[in-house]
Scaffold this active site. Structure first.
Site, PDB file in Angstrom:
ATOM      1  N   ASP A 314       0.825  -1.202   0.000  1.00 36.18           N
ATOM      2  CA  ASP A 314       0.000   0.000   0.000  1.00 36.18           C
ATOM      3  C   ASP A 314       0.864   1.260   0.000  1.00 36.18           C
ATOM      4  O   ASP A 314       2.035   1.244   0.386  1.00 36.18           O
ATOM      5  CB  ASP A 314      -0.921   0.010   1.221  1.00 36.18           C
ATOM      6  CG  ASP A 314      -0.144   0.017   2.537  1.00 36.18           C
ATOM      7  OD1 ASP A 314       0.884  -0.687   2.609  1.00 36.18           O
ATOM      8  OD2 ASP A 314      -0.558   0.713   3.478  1.00 36.18           O
ATOM      9  N   GLU A 315       0.269   2.345  -0.419  1.00 29.37           N
ATOM     10  CA  GLU A 315       0.855   3.689  -0.313  1.00 29.37           C
ATOM     11  C   GLU A 315       2.304   3.758  -0.801  1.00 29.37           C
ATOM     12  O   GLU A 315       3.143   4.436  -0.200  1.00 29.37           O
ATOM     13  CB  GLU A 315       0.735   4.191   1.127  1.00 29.37           C
ATOM     14  CG  GLU A 315      -0.725   4.347   1.550  1.00 29.37           C
ATOM     15  CD  GLU A 315      -0.896   4.721   3.003  1.00 29.37           C
ATOM     16  OE1 GLU A 315      -1.848   5.462   3.303  1.00 29.37           O
ATOM     17  OE2 GLU A 315      -0.112   4.260   3.859  1.00 29.37           O
TER      18      GLU A 315
END
Length: 511
Positions: A314-315
């Site tokens: 993620d991210e």
């Protein structure tokens, strides 16, 4: 106070807890007949299996302090509390509980089912059964039959030990609380920008240096391999499977600070104690990156008997899309090489998820249709989906703007909002069969101790557990909130501090 003035004895519970008061709601509850009463002469009777005896001993350890009874665990005799392993329509985790004047019998096909049945039995007994000193009783179990199997096989809770470090004992305490509500997965977020929390022999500075701090600049900490094995063992004794996560290619500053060679420019950044995200990335173009990933996954897989290994994903805002795809194409086969199944945050679907991989969706109700469709397309292609929508089940979100702990980037998440949705119909275009279950993440930017964890988990966690266990047809907020309110007295007995939501009709047992 009045009792101590007058000398009157505490009023015992006059009638047993109804069978349908349990959380998560059982598949069926048919009351009838006389209640069973635990007395000084009660035995816990188990069949000859080691697993059934283990569940019996677990139950005895809960009941002995509060009842004051010996409650011997034995394979001999009849009557009492009986734990039976027998083939039947129970699946891997289901059970039947039969209660009458002469005995309470829990029957399951597998030990996990016996254990879940014991959690139901706990909730049918007065809340005082959870206390660690002798209580007056009586210890009645309502007569009738409960038959129960879970809706989903993945009923998880994630604990972020990277932003703030939690000790083995603190993790064990949370495991016990998860077990009460039939949670069966403990997802440990073991690495992030602020701290690396697991010893890796081939890269020792990850833990000793990368684990030496946390958000706010505290001393951090890490698990030795023996510590991690103890967490895994303890979780298994409560029928939870540990799912370790090493987040990558982003959320990796602790690793980058520990080894300069992992950085594209060969320069190690300083340790990080803030809370911003998206600035770090492993160097996708360097071969040493994959040597590092191979070593970490090899050592962590050897410590983890469960089927899954979470690779984050993620991210990764500092990683180009092209590099992200390249990285995931290289890393997912490494997970398979060491016998594990990939789990990743749903951004994994922006690459090509490996065969059998699971994508954990953490978007919001209002996340864009394009992103949701990417997850749905992967699900239609065989990728399983775990639902963790942040504005529903992120346990670190504030309840209201006045909540002293937590964050609010996904909005405020009161108890009703966290409960009142259907995982099977949440993401458009995702086949029902692709939904593997639900998971409640607990990120720890603002959480520093067990009291903080408990205040944010309770009373929302039991509702997420019910979403994972109970049938969609049983889902009803008006009835659920009454059952939830009745749990407060048990939390008091267990020493669990909780948020007294105005949405829940707390009774006299609440704080």
């Amino acid at each position: 106070m009045a009792a101590s003035v007058t000398g009157a004895a505490p009023t015992p519970q006059a009638s047993p807890t109804p069978l349908d008061r349990v959380v998560p709601a059982p598949a069926s509850a048919d009351p009838g007949g006389s209640p069973y009463r635990i007395t000084r002469g009660t035995h816990i009777r188990v069949d000859g299996s080691r697993e059934a005896r283990g569940v019996g001993e677990y139950l005895a350890r809960i009941l002995r302090p509060s009842t004051g009874y010996r409650l011997p665990v034995t394979a001999q005799g009849a009557g009492g509390i009986r734990l039976r392993l027998a083939e039947g329509p129970f699946g891997a985790e289901g059970y039947r509980l039969d209660s009458g004047r002469h005995d309470v019998t829990i029957t399951a096909a597998r030990p996990a089912g016996l254990f879940h049945g014991v959690q139901t039995l706990r909730q049918l007994l007065p809340a005082a059964v959870e206390k660690d000193s002798v209580q007056p009783g009586p210890w009645l179990v309502a007569g009738g039959t409960i038959t129960d199997t879970p809706r989903y096989g993945w009923r998880g809770a994630m604990l972020d030990v990277s932003r703030h470090f939690f000790t083995v004992d603190q993790v064990k305490r949370y495991i016990d609380q998860l077990a009460l509500y039939k949670i069966n997965k403990l997802h440990l977020h073991l690495s992030d920008d602020q701290g690396w929390r697991i010893a890796v022999d081939s890269w020792p500075r990850l833990a000793t240096y990368g684990g030496s701090t946390e958000v706010g600049g505290g001393p951090g900490g890490y698990y030795t391999k023996a510590d991690y094995k103890e967490i895994v063992r303890y979780a298994a004794s409560r029928y939870l499977e540990v799912v370790p996560e090493i987040d990558m290619p982003g959320h990796t500053n602790a690793a980058l600070a520990s080894y300069a060679d992992l950085n594209c420019d060969g320069v190690a950044p300083p340790l990080y104690t803030g809370t911003e995200v998206g600035f770090s990335s492993l160097c996708v173009g360097k071969e040493i990156t994959y040597d590092f990933v191979d070593d970490v996954i090899r050592e962590l897989s050897a410590l983890t008997p469960g089927r899954y290994l979470h690779i984050g994903g993620d991210e990764a805002h500092s990683t180009s899309h092209e590099d992200y795809v390249t990285f995931m194409d290289r890393v997912q086969p490494i997970v398979a090489k060491y016998g594990k199944t990939v789990v990743g945050w749903h951004q994994l679907t922006g690459a090509t998820p490996a065969k059998g991989a699971l994508a954990q969706y953490w978007g919001l109700d209002g996340t864009g249709a394009e992103e949701k469709e990417r997850v749905a397309e992967a699900a239609r292609g065989g990728t399983g989906v775990i639902l963790s929508p942040a504005d529903r089940v992120y346990l670190d979100m504030k309840y209201t703007k006045e909540t002293p702990l937590g964050l609010s980037w996904a909005g405020y998440v009161e108890v009703k909002r966290s409960y009142d949705w259907d995982p099977g119909a949440y993401l458009p275009g995702v086949p029902g069969g692709a939904v593997r279950g639900v998971e409640a993440p607990m990120w720890s930017e603002t959480l520093e101790n067990s009291g903080h964890i408990e205040y944010m988990a309770f009373p929302r966690l039991p509702g997420v557990a019910e979403l994972g266990w109970s049938s969609a047809a049983s889902h009803d907020w008006e009835r659920y909130k009454v059952r939830l309110a009745a749990q407060a007295e048990r939390w008091d007995a267990l020493g669990i501090g909780y948020y007294r939501s105005p949405q829940v009709p707390w009774g006299a047992g609440g704080r």
